[in-house]
Design a protein around this motif. Structure first.
Motif, PDB file in Angstrom:
ATOM      1  N   SER A  90       0.789  -1.232   0.000  1.00  0.00           N
ATOM      2  CA  SER A  90       0.000   0.000   0.000  1.00  0.00           C
ATOM      3  C   SER A  90       0.822   1.284   0.000  1.00  0.00           C
ATOM      4  CB  SER A  90      -0.994   0.000   1.162  1.00  0.00           C
ATOM      5  OG  SER A  90      -0.338  -0.043   2.395  1.00  0.00           O
ATOM      6  N   LEU A  91       2.115   1.227   0.280  1.00  0.00           N
ATOM      7  CA  LEU A  91       2.954   2.430   0.205  1.00  0.00           C
ATOM      8  C   LEU A  91       3.535   2.632  -1.190  1.00  0.00           C
ATOM      9  CD1 LEU A  91       4.870   2.242   3.612  1.00  0.00           C
ATOM     10  CD2 LEU A  91       2.862   3.624   3.029  1.00  0.00           C
ATOM     11  N   THR A  92       3.127   1.792  -2.131  1.00  0.00           N
ATOM     12  CA  THR A  92       3.607   1.899  -3.512  1.00  0.00           C
ATOM     13  C   THR A  92       2.414   2.024  -4.450  1.00  0.00           C
ATOM     14  OG1 THR A  92       3.569  -0.489  -3.920  1.00  0.00           O
ATOM     15  CG2 THR A  92       5.589   0.418  -2.952  1.00  0.00           C
ATOM     16  N   SER A  93       2.678   2.532  -5.637  1.00  0.00           N
ATOM     17  CA  SER A  93       1.625   2.608  -6.653  1.00  0.00           C
ATOM     18  C   SER A  93       2.272   2.787  -8.023  1.00  0.00           C
ATOM     19  CB  SER A  93       0.661   3.766  -6.367  1.00  0.00           C
ATOM     20  OG  SER A  93       1.357   4.997  -6.433  1.00  0.00           O
ATOM     21  N   GLY A  94       1.493   2.590  -9.052  1.00  0.00           N
ATOM     22  CA  GLY A  94       1.903   2.860 -10.417  1.00  0.00           C
ATOM     23  C   GLY A  94       3.221   2.228 -10.817  1.00  0.00           C
ATOM     24  N   PHE A  95       4.057   3.040 -11.467  1.00  0.00           N
ATOM     25  CA  PHE A  95       5.358   2.586 -11.957  1.00  0.00           C
ATOM     26  C   PHE A  95       6.219   2.037 -10.828  1.00  0.00           C
ATOM     27  CE2 PHE A  95       9.835   3.672 -13.078  1.00  0.00           C
ATOM     28  CZ  PHE A  95       9.986   2.813 -14.148  1.00  0.00           C
ATOM     29  N   GLN A  96       6.203   2.703  -9.686  1.00  0.00           N
ATOM     30  CA  GLN A  96       6.999   2.247  -8.547  1.00  0.00           C
ATOM     31  C   GLN A  96       6.612   0.820  -8.163  1.00  0.00           C
ATOM     32  OE1 GLN A  96       6.008   3.702  -4.653  1.00  0.00           O
ATOM     33  NE2 GLN A  96       8.146   3.626  -3.964  1.00  0.00           N
ATOM     34  N   ARG A  97       5.327   0.557  -8.031  1.00  0.00           N
ATOM     35  CA  ARG A  97       4.873  -0.779  -7.642  1.00  0.00           C
ATOM     36  C   ARG A  97       5.246  -1.799  -8.706  1.00  0.00           C
ATOM     37  NH1 ARG A  97      -1.120  -1.753  -5.487  1.00  0.00           N
ATOM     38  NH2 ARG A  97      -0.246  -0.415  -3.872  1.00  0.00           N
ATOM     39  N   GLU A  98       5.088  -1.430  -9.955  1.00  0.00           N
ATOM     40  CA  GLU A  98       5.421  -2.339 -11.058  1.00  0.00           C
ATOM     41  C   GLU A  98       6.902  -2.731 -11.021  1.00  0.00           C
ATOM     42  OE1 GLU A  98       4.854  -2.404 -15.912  1.00  0.00           O
ATOM     43  OE2 GLU A  98       4.239  -0.632 -14.780  1.00  0.00           O
ATOM     44  N   VAL A  99       7.770  -1.755 -10.832  1.00  0.00           N
ATOM     45  CA  VAL A  99       9.211  -2.017 -10.773  1.00  0.00           C
ATOM     46  C   VAL A  99       9.555  -2.880  -9.559  1.00  0.00           C
ATOM     47  CG1 VAL A  99      11.479  -0.938 -10.420  1.00  0.00           C
ATOM     48  CG2 VAL A  99       9.883   0.026 -12.085  1.00  0.00           C
ATOM     49  N   LEU A 100       9.008  -2.524  -8.406  1.00  0.00           N
ATOM     50  CA  LEU A 100       9.334  -3.273  -7.187  1.00  0.00           C
ATOM     51  C   LEU A 100       8.815  -4.706  -7.235  1.00  0.00           C
ATOM     52  CD1 LEU A 100       8.861  -0.496  -4.485  1.00  0.00           C
ATOM     53  CD2 LEU A 100      11.013  -1.408  -5.407  1.00  0.00           C
ATOM     54  N   ARG A 101       7.657  -4.911  -7.816  1.00  0.00           N
ATOM     55  CA  ARG A 101       7.138  -6.281  -7.936  1.00  0.00           C
ATOM     56  C   ARG A 101       7.999  -7.102  -8.899  1.00  0.00           C
ATOM     57  NH1 ARG A 101       1.827  -7.952  -6.214  1.00  0.00           N
ATOM     58  NH2 ARG A 101       0.874  -6.319  -4.986  1.00  0.00           N
ATOM     59  N   VAL A 122      10.058  -3.736 -17.375  1.00  0.00           N
ATOM     60  CA  VAL A 122       8.717  -3.220 -17.096  1.00  0.00           C
ATOM     61  C   VAL A 122       8.219  -2.308 -18.219  1.00  0.00           C
ATOM     62  CG1 VAL A 122       8.915  -3.499 -14.598  1.00  0.00           C
ATOM     63  CG2 VAL A 122       9.551  -1.312 -15.655  1.00  0.00           C
ATOM     64  N   GLY A 123       8.844  -2.440 -19.405  1.00  0.00           N
ATOM     65  CA  GLY A 123       8.371  -1.715 -20.572  1.00  0.00           C
ATOM     66  C   GLY A 123       8.772  -0.262 -20.640  1.00  0.00           C
ATOM     67  N   ARG A 124       9.844   0.113 -19.966  1.00  0.00           N
ATOM     68  CA  ARG A 124      10.304   1.497 -19.990  1.00  0.00           C
ATOM     69  C   ARG A 124      11.769   1.560 -20.381  1.00  0.00           C
ATOM     70  NH1 ARG A 124       9.186   5.799 -16.049  1.00  0.00           N
ATOM     71  NH2 ARG A 124       7.027   6.093 -16.399  1.00  0.00           N
ATOM     72  N   PRO A 125      12.123   1.104 -21.617  1.00  0.00           N
ATOM     73  CA  PRO A 125      13.521   1.204 -22.026  1.00  0.00           C
ATOM     74  C   PRO A 125      13.983   2.659 -21.921  1.00  0.00           C
ATOM     75  CG  PRO A 125      12.145   0.329 -23.819  1.00  0.00           C
ATOM     76  CD  PRO A 125      11.249   0.658 -22.666  1.00  0.00           C
ATOM     77  N   GLY A 126      15.176   2.849 -21.472  1.00  0.00           N
ATOM     78  CA  GLY A 126      15.681   4.205 -21.281  1.00  0.00           C
ATOM     79  C   GLY A 126      15.259   4.810 -19.947  1.00  0.00           C
ATOM     80  N   GLY A 127      14.608   4.035 -19.108  1.00  0.00           N
ATOM     81  CA  GLY A 127      14.111   4.543 -17.836  1.00  0.00           C
ATOM     82  C   GLY A 127      14.995   4.220 -16.647  1.00  0.00           C
ATOM     83  N   ALA A 128      16.309   4.114 -16.876  1.00  0.00           N
ATOM     84  CA  ALA A 128      17.217   3.752 -15.785  1.00  0.00           C
ATOM     85  C   ALA A 128      17.148   4.741 -14.627  1.00  0.00           C
ATOM     86  CB  ALA A 128      18.657   3.646 -16.301  1.00  0.00           C
ATOM     87  N   GLN A 129      17.084   6.035 -14.923  1.00  0.00           N
ATOM     88  CA  GLN A 129      17.028   7.026 -13.842  1.00  0.00           C
ATOM     89  C   GLN A 129      15.727   6.916 -13.056  1.00  0.00           C
ATOM     90  OE1 GLN A 129      17.945  10.750 -15.829  1.00  0.00           O
ATOM     91  NE2 GLN A 129      19.985  10.709 -14.903  1.00  0.00           N
ATOM     92  N   ALA A 130      14.640   6.637 -13.744  1.00  0.00           N
ATOM     93  CA  ALA A 130      13.354   6.459 -13.062  1.00  0.00           C
ATOM     94  C   ALA A 130      13.411   5.242 -12.143  1.00  0.00           C
ATOM     95  CB  ALA A 130      12.225   6.319 -14.076  1.00  0.00           C
ATOM     96  N   VAL A 131      14.058   4.183 -12.595  1.00  0.00           N
ATOM     97  CA  VAL A 131      14.224   2.995 -11.744  1.00  0.00           C
ATOM     98  C   VAL A 131      15.098   3.337 -10.546  1.00  0.00           C
ATOM     99  CG1 VAL A 131      15.287   0.695 -11.641  1.00  0.00           C
ATOM    100  CG2 VAL A 131      13.730   1.273 -13.504  1.00  0.00           C
ATOM    101  N   GLY A 132      16.134   4.135 -10.742  1.00  0.00           N
ATOM    102  CA  GLY A 132      16.969   4.568  -9.625  1.00  0.00           C
ATOM    103  C   GLY A 132      16.150   5.307  -8.576  1.00  0.00           C
TER     104      GLY A 132
END
Length: 181
Positions: A90-101, A122-132
């Motif tokens: 419940s402390l996660t949502s959206g992209f954050q939850r998708e990455v963590l799962r 998770v379908g976000r090529p080029g999203g390394a900074q967002a994952v960070g």
């Protein structure tokens, strides 16, 4: 307290990497916080209070916390490779939850993944900074193993528990060589 009432139970437990704050709801473990001395503990409890809309209750020895505390101790002692714990997302949502799962399910003990590779998964090529950024806001470190996410050039990358803790965890899992001294 009635058994159906929603409550957040918490406790600070000692560990080989310093005090950890553990918090759980009826759904499962909701937070692990490193370096849980008073200032960090109070900040983590304030975040739980504001994000979940309820007052966390200190509950050392709680059944909700005993399983996670025991499993974390076993992991840090080198005797556990999978946590198999109920988690409260419940402390996660959206992209954050998708990455963590994806991280929790797809990066097993003794392996690492690059920030960019995890973004691509998770379908976000080029999203390394967002994952960070997601790794930096992971409410369940250790259990959702953000320490297993590294830089593509072999660098450790950041870690909420500190780089030395990240190095120790990767050594524990056999990913990095143990230091000679």
């Amino acid at each position: 307290m009635e058994s159906g009432e929603q409550v957040v139970e918490w406790s600070v437990v000692p560990s080989e990497i310093g005090p950890l704050l553990l918090a759980a709801t009826h759904a499962g473990l909701v937070t692990v916080a490193f370096h849980a001395r008073p200032r960090v503990r109070d900040r983590a409890l304030g975040q739980l209070r504001s994000r979940l809309g309820m007052e966390p209750v200190e509950a050392p020895g709680s059944e909700r916390l005993a399983g996670p505390a025991g499993r974390l101790a076993a992991y840090l002692a080198g005797g556990l490779r999978e946590f198999s714990l109920p988690l409260d997302w419940s402390l996660t949502s959206g992209f954050q939850r998708e990455v963590l799962r994806e991280l929790e399910a797809g990066v097993p003990y003794g392996t690492v993944v690059g920030y960019g590779d995890l973004a691509a998964r998770v379908g976000r090529p080029g999203g390394a900074q967002a994952v960070g950024a997601v790794m930096g806001s992971n409410p369940l470190p250790l259990v959702v193993p953000c320490h297993r996410v590294v830089e593509s050039d072999g660098g450790l990358g950041g870690f909420g528990g500190g780089k030395e803790t990240k190095r120790r965890l990767l050594e524990l899992e056999g990913i990095l060589p143990q230091p000679l001294f």
